[in-house]
Design an enzyme around this catalytic site. Structure first.
Site, PDB file in Angstrom:
ATOM      1  N   HIS A   7     -11.636   0.208   3.041  1.00 56.51           N
ATOM      2  CA  HIS A   7     -11.943  -1.262   2.854  1.00 56.51           C
ATOM      3  C   HIS A   7     -13.295  -1.586   3.408  1.00 56.51           C
ATOM      4  O   HIS A   7     -13.546  -1.384   4.687  1.00 56.51           O
ATOM      5  CB  HIS A   7     -11.118  -2.049   3.231  1.00 56.51           C
ATOM      6  CG  HIS A   7      -9.729  -2.208   2.145  1.00 56.51           C
ATOM      7  ND1 HIS A   7      -9.445  -1.383   1.473  1.00 56.51           N
ATOM      8  CD2 HIS A   7      -8.740  -2.676   2.573  1.00 56.51           C
ATOM      9  CE1 HIS A   7      -8.368  -1.382   0.823  1.00 56.51           C
ATOM     10  NE2 HIS A   7      -7.696  -2.552   1.428  1.00 56.51           N
ATOM     11  N   CYS A  22      -4.049  -4.991   5.348  1.00 59.62           N
ATOM     12  CA  CYS A  22      -5.142  -4.271   5.895  1.00 59.62           C
ATOM     13  C   CYS A  22      -6.453  -4.973   5.826  1.00 59.62           C
ATOM     14  O   CYS A  22      -7.241  -4.862   6.884  1.00 59.62           O
ATOM     15  CB  CYS A  22      -5.077  -3.128   4.652  1.00 59.62           C
ATOM     16  SG  CYS A  22      -5.109  -3.557   2.988  1.00 59.62           S
TER      17      CYS A  22
END
Ligand SMILES: NC(=O)c1ccc[n+]([C@@H]2O[C@H](COP(=O)([O-])OP(=O)(O)OC[C@H]3O[C@@H](n4cnc5c(N)ncnc54)[C@H](OP(=O)(O)O)[C@@H]3O)[C@@H](O)[C@H]2O)c1
Length: 345
Positions: A248, A136
């Site tokens: 994130h 990710c």
């Protein structure tokens, strides 16, 4: 008539699996039969898809031979065992775990960047039949780096991440919730998924430590960036878990081989598929993880010259780690496979 696919989602009850199912529905991917698979403890649970309840099946008992594609996210150990079993029946595997990513004969794909690699892969009759989805943190960084690397060669990247707890699975999200509640109600803080308290704290430790001092998460960012974008790019990464549920963030410093203006960088980022540049030098003129949750784009903010080196830029990248960082990228790979008719039926 449009081809409809038999699709299996492995890890369907998890953070990534649930998001995959939702995205398949949102994007109206042509599906004939959807199988939802998880561990024995989830057998019989129901998952809603297109107003129907799909009963979760046990991966161990499942036969993949009637399925065209399986989207795997059950963790690296389970994928290492079951993805080859599925792939050997002729079912194409798109795997979200780290297990196959660095294997030479497995393409590591971010469709906006290197979907062209799939052409030669599908021409190879002896292919493993497995495509890997990158980590990710890597995905959101390489999407932002690509248009800049096309403008001026990138030599070196220094990145610090601020990674949400959903990147560590559904139980990690529960742990942040329970710890936060516990602190407010004077109860003990229980640690299970994290090595230290995550509520009201930050932990510079994502995944296991390696002998070279990096954590595996940091090493993934280094190795995967080279495999996807350019083996000559040097990456220094520090990966940090923060008490955020979804999204994130990354502070990124980039060193180029030749000069690059802020204006040219801005234009290149704005024009690149999958990026939203939100960069106003004032209050609220940037994106935070809370705003990225549920969104498909990766967001770039705080773009500015690094005046301490000859050719440097700094920026801030935020993205929903469960969408572009995992499920969306996997579904985009699936859409690329379907669009190019790579699977011959
Ligand atoms: N979260 C992210 O941002 C992200 C991004 C990229 C890649 N990934 C990778 O994707 C994988 C899954 O992440 P996640 O966040 O979705 O984790 P998660 O929320 O913990 O979900 C794990 C899933 O795997 C299933 N599973 C566990 N053991 C199994 C077994 N023995 N047989 C079959 N299924 C089993 C679970 O089923 P039960 O419910 O039955 O236990 C659940 O559906 C990990 O490898 C992770 O590194 C995650």
């Amino acid at each position: 008539m449009e081809k409809k696919y038999n699709i299996a989602v492995v890890g369907a009850t998890g953070n990534v699996g649930r998001e995959i199912i939702q995205i398949l529905e949102e994007r109206n991917f042509p599906i004939n039969n959807l199988a939802c698979l998880a561990s024995s403890k989830s057998e019989g649970k129901k998952i809603e898809f297109q107003n129907k309840n799909i009963v979760v099946k046990n991966l161990e008992k499942f036969e993949f031979d009637k399925f065209d594609v399986a989207l795997f996210s059950p963790g690296a150990k389970i994928s290492s065992k079951f993805a080859p079993i599925a792939a050997n029946t002729g079912c194409l595997v798109i795997d979200n775990t780290s297990h196959f990513r660095m294997q030479k004969d497995v393409p590591l794909i971010v469709p906006e960047i290197n979907s062209d690699k799939l052409d030669s892969y599908f021409k190879n009759k002896n292919r493993k039949n497995i495509i890997s989805n990158p980590n990710c943190s890597t995905i959101q960084m390489v999407v932002a780096l690509k248009p800049l690397h096309d403008l001026a060669i990138i030599n070196r990247v220094v990145v610090s991440t601020y990674q949400s707890v959903s990147g560590k699975g559904k139980e990690a999200m529960d742990e942040l919730f329970e710890q936060t509640k516990g602190i407010f109600t004077n109860n003990n803080v229980q640690k299970k998924n994290f090595t230290k308290q995550i509520a009201f704290n930050v932990i510079p430790h994502c995944d296991d430590f390696l002998d070279n001092g990096n954590t595996k998460e940091e090493q993934k960012m280094i190795d995967e960036t080279k495999k996807i974008l350019d083996p000559n790019i040097e990456v220094v990464a520090t990966c940090v878990r923060v008490p955020v549920f979804i999204g994130h963030s990354e502070s990124v410093n980039i060193e180029f081989d030749s000069s690059i203006t802020e204006e040219a960088a801005r234009k290149a980022l704005q024009n690149f598929n999958g990026i939203s540049l939100v960069d106003h030098r004032k209050d609220e003129g940037y994106i935070t993880p809370v705003e990225s949750a549920g969104e498909d784009k990766i967001f770039v903010s705080r773009l500015r010259k690094d005046h301490t080196i000859d050719n440097g830029l700094s920026l801030w990248i935020v993205s929903d780690n469960l969408r572009k960082g995992a499920a969306l990228n996997a579904v985009q790979i699936l859409e690329t496979v379907a669009k190019n008719k790579y699977l011959s039926f």
